[in-house]
Motif scaffolding. Structure first.
Motif, PDB file in Angstrom:
ATOM      1  N   ILE A 156      -7.052  -2.061  -1.175  1.00  0.00           N
ATOM      2  CA  ILE A 156      -6.192  -1.573  -0.094  1.00  0.00           C
ATOM      3  C   ILE A 156      -6.337  -2.461   1.135  1.00  0.00           C
ATOM      4  O   ILE A 156      -7.436  -2.628   1.672  1.00  0.00           O
ATOM      5  CB  ILE A 156      -6.539  -0.128   0.290  1.00  0.00           C
ATOM      6  CG1 ILE A 156      -6.435   0.795  -0.924  1.00  0.00           C
ATOM      7  CG2 ILE A 156      -5.624   0.359   1.417  1.00  0.00           C
ATOM      8  CD1 ILE A 156      -6.981   2.192  -0.686  1.00  0.00           C
ATOM      9  N   ARG A 204      -3.743  -4.494  -3.923  1.00  0.00           N
ATOM     10  CA  ARG A 204      -2.826  -3.755  -4.779  1.00  0.00           C
ATOM     11  C   ARG A 204      -1.830  -2.920  -3.978  1.00  0.00           C
ATOM     12  O   ARG A 204      -0.737  -2.618  -4.464  1.00  0.00           O
ATOM     13  CB  ARG A 204      -3.618  -2.842  -5.728  1.00  0.00           C
ATOM     14  CG  ARG A 204      -4.516  -3.606  -6.680  1.00  0.00           C
ATOM     15  CD  ARG A 204      -5.123  -2.681  -7.706  1.00  0.00           C
ATOM     16  NE  ARG A 204      -5.872  -3.413  -8.721  1.00  0.00           N
ATOM     17  CZ  ARG A 204      -6.308  -2.888  -9.847  1.00  0.00           C
ATOM     18  NH1 ARG A 204      -6.071  -1.602 -10.109  1.00  0.00           N
ATOM     19  NH2 ARG A 204      -6.971  -3.618 -10.719  1.00  0.00           N
ATOM     20  N   VAL A 205      -2.199  -2.547  -2.775  1.00  0.00           N
ATOM     21  CA  VAL A 205      -1.341  -1.715  -1.929  1.00  0.00           C
ATOM     22  C   VAL A 205      -1.707  -1.973  -0.472  1.00  0.00           C
ATOM     23  O   VAL A 205      -2.863  -2.278  -0.155  1.00  0.00           O
ATOM     24  CB  VAL A 205      -1.482  -0.214  -2.294  1.00  0.00           C
ATOM     25  CG1 VAL A 205      -2.910   0.253  -2.140  1.00  0.00           C
ATOM     26  CG2 VAL A 205      -0.536   0.648  -1.467  1.00  0.00           C
ATOM     27  N   LYS A 225       4.535  -5.494  -3.832  1.00  0.00           N
ATOM     28  CA  LYS A 225       3.475  -4.496  -3.922  1.00  0.00           C
ATOM     29  C   LYS A 225       3.799  -3.375  -2.941  1.00  0.00           C
ATOM     30  O   LYS A 225       4.464  -3.615  -1.934  1.00  0.00           O
ATOM     31  CB  LYS A 225       2.115  -5.111  -3.566  1.00  0.00           C
ATOM     32  CG  LYS A 225       1.699  -6.281  -4.440  1.00  0.00           C
ATOM     33  CD  LYS A 225       0.408  -6.895  -3.937  1.00  0.00           C
ATOM     34  CE  LYS A 225       0.027  -8.145  -4.734  1.00  0.00           C
ATOM     35  NZ  LYS A 225      -1.223  -8.762  -4.236  1.00  0.00           N
ATOM     36  N   PRO A 226       3.329  -2.159  -3.203  1.00  0.00           N
ATOM     37  CA  PRO A 226       3.638  -1.050  -2.297  1.00  0.00           C
ATOM     38  C   PRO A 226       3.065  -1.267  -0.899  1.00  0.00           C
ATOM     39  O   PRO A 226       1.935  -1.727  -0.732  1.00  0.00           O
ATOM     40  CB  PRO A 226       2.977   0.153  -2.972  1.00  0.00           C
ATOM     41  CG  PRO A 226       2.835  -0.234  -4.400  1.00  0.00           C
ATOM     42  CD  PRO A 226       2.583  -1.713  -4.390  1.00  0.00           C
ATOM     43  N   ASP A 230       7.696   1.167   1.646  1.00  0.00           N
ATOM     44  CA  ASP A 230       8.083   1.999   0.512  1.00  0.00           C
ATOM     45  C   ASP A 230       8.265   3.453   0.899  1.00  0.00           C
ATOM     46  O   ASP A 230       9.129   4.140   0.352  1.00  0.00           O
ATOM     47  CB  ASP A 230       7.053   1.856  -0.609  1.00  0.00           C
ATOM     48  CG  ASP A 230       7.154   0.497  -1.273  1.00  0.00           C
ATOM     49  OD1 ASP A 230       7.969   0.359  -2.198  1.00  0.00           O
ATOM     50  OD2 ASP A 230       6.462  -0.433  -0.835  1.00  0.00           O
ATOM     51  N   ALA A 250      -2.877   5.595  -0.874  1.00  0.00           N
ATOM     52  CA  ALA A 250      -3.045   4.191  -1.253  1.00  0.00           C
ATOM     53  C   ALA A 250      -4.076   4.045  -2.363  1.00  0.00           C
ATOM     54  O   ALA A 250      -3.894   3.258  -3.301  1.00  0.00           O
ATOM     55  CB  ALA A 250      -3.447   3.367  -0.032  1.00  0.00           C
ATOM     56  N   ILE A 301      -2.614   4.969  -5.663  1.00  0.00           N
ATOM     57  CA  ILE A 301      -1.762   3.897  -6.175  1.00  0.00           C
ATOM     58  C   ILE A 301      -2.605   2.750  -6.707  1.00  0.00           C
ATOM     59  O   ILE A 301      -2.357   2.216  -7.792  1.00  0.00           O
ATOM     60  CB  ILE A 301      -0.809   3.396  -5.069  1.00  0.00           C
ATOM     61  CG1 ILE A 301       0.175   4.505  -4.664  1.00  0.00           C
ATOM     62  CG2 ILE A 301      -0.049   2.153  -5.532  1.00  0.00           C
ATOM     63  CD1 ILE A 301       1.005   4.176  -3.444  1.00  0.00           C
ATOM     64  N   ALA A 302      -3.629   2.365  -5.940  1.00  0.00           N
ATOM     65  CA  ALA A 302      -4.473   1.229  -6.306  1.00  0.00           C
ATOM     66  C   ALA A 302      -5.248   1.481  -7.595  1.00  0.00           C
ATOM     67  O   ALA A 302      -5.665   0.536  -8.272  1.00  0.00           O
ATOM     68  CB  ALA A 302      -5.438   0.906  -5.166  1.00  0.00           C
ATOM     69  N   LYS A 332       7.810   0.144  -9.315  1.00  0.00           N
ATOM     70  CA  LYS A 332       8.409  -0.072  -8.000  1.00  0.00           C
ATOM     71  C   LYS A 332       9.718  -0.835  -8.135  1.00  0.00           C
ATOM     72  O   LYS A 332      10.719  -0.516  -7.476  1.00  0.00           O
ATOM     73  CB  LYS A 332       7.435  -0.826  -7.100  1.00  0.00           C
ATOM     74  CG  LYS A 332       8.001  -1.279  -5.764  1.00  0.00           C
ATOM     75  CD  LYS A 332       6.927  -1.912  -4.896  1.00  0.00           C
ATOM     76  CE  LYS A 332       7.504  -2.807  -3.819  1.00  0.00           C
ATOM     77  NZ  LYS A 332       8.527  -2.165  -2.978  1.00  0.00           N
TER      78      LYS A 332
END
Length: 244
Positions: free
Chosen positions: A14, A50-51, A92-93, A114, A190, A193-194, A205
């Motif tokens: 993150i 990753r996010v 990526k988000p 997002d 987050a 999601i990660a 996505k």
């Protein structure tokens, strides 16, 4: 990264980005513009991330462009447009955590993420018409998709801000939180999601993005065409009378 944009690892995978010009309500100047582009480059290229979570140092999220920098006729406002327009395409988000005012370019920046989480003291407004300008960064295309055409017209034409409760009601934000809960909740989402396979997250996505941006591309083209028509009618002006 310099101190006008704080970048830190806020959990495994993150990246937390904090716009840090609180005295200027985190308005974007050239230095912040460069720092954000560099941060987005690193976010996109480094598989460690990753996010992302994008926020602003209190008391604001982002007040938009710093008019001391960008009101000059030859100011590179197109560079801010490019920055805002790259946010939805980072691959990526990116979550917007709005803990104060998100006005004009700041609102466009949040809309490019997002989704948006907001604290109770968040405020949202589009003030382009108030300063004698027309958006070229996606406001007229993305805001109606977030809140519906009727409410988007109200915000764009009146330039009146809305509070966080209204933003939740009209669908601009996903969740409304107490100020002290905003970042912890953003990090909780987050982290969730990660924890998932990054390749699958990118694909999921992409499905949503591609499914919604078919008509968005048409709307963006219309906005760009209208902006050019407006410029052909005569120079737009900022609030101080300087040509835009």
């Amino acid at each position: 990264m310099n101190d006008i944009l704080l970048a830190e690892e806020a959990g495994e995978g993150i990246l937390l980005l904090t716009m840090n010009r609180p005295a200027q309500r985190n308005a974007i100047d050239l230095a912040l513009l460069d720092a954000m582009n560099a941060a987005f480059d690193a976010f996109t290229r480094d598989d460690r991330w990753r996010v992302g979570v994008l926020t602003g140092a209190p008391p604001a999220f982002c007040a938009g462009l710093d008019l001391k920098t960008f009101s000059a006729p030859d100011a590179p406002r197109h560079s801010v447009t490019a920055l805002i327009q790259r946010v939805p395409h980072l691959g990526k988000p990116m979550i917007a955590a709005v803990g104060g005012a998100a006005y004009t370019g700041g609102l466009e920046l949040a809309l490019g993420c997002d989704f948006i989480l907001a604290s109770e003291n968040a405020r949202f407004a589009d003030t382009h018409a108030k300063i004698g300008a027309l958006s070229g960064s996606g406001m007229g295309a993305r805001l109606p998709r977030a809140v519906g055409a009727r409410f988007a017209r109200q915000m764009i034409l009146s330039c009146q801000p809305i509070d966080a409760a209204t933003a939740l009601r009209v669908g601009l934000v996903n969740e409304l939180l107490r100020a002290e809960e905003l970042l912890p909740r953003a990090m909780e989402i987050a982290a969730a999601i990660a924890a998932h396979d990054p390749g699958l997250i990118r694909m999921s996505k992409s499905v949503v993005d591609r499914g919604t941006e078919g008509t968005l591309a048409d709307a963006l083209a219309i906005e760009t065409e209208t902006l050019q028509q407006r410029k052909a009618m005569g120079a737009m002006t900022w609030g101080n009378g300087t040509p835009a």
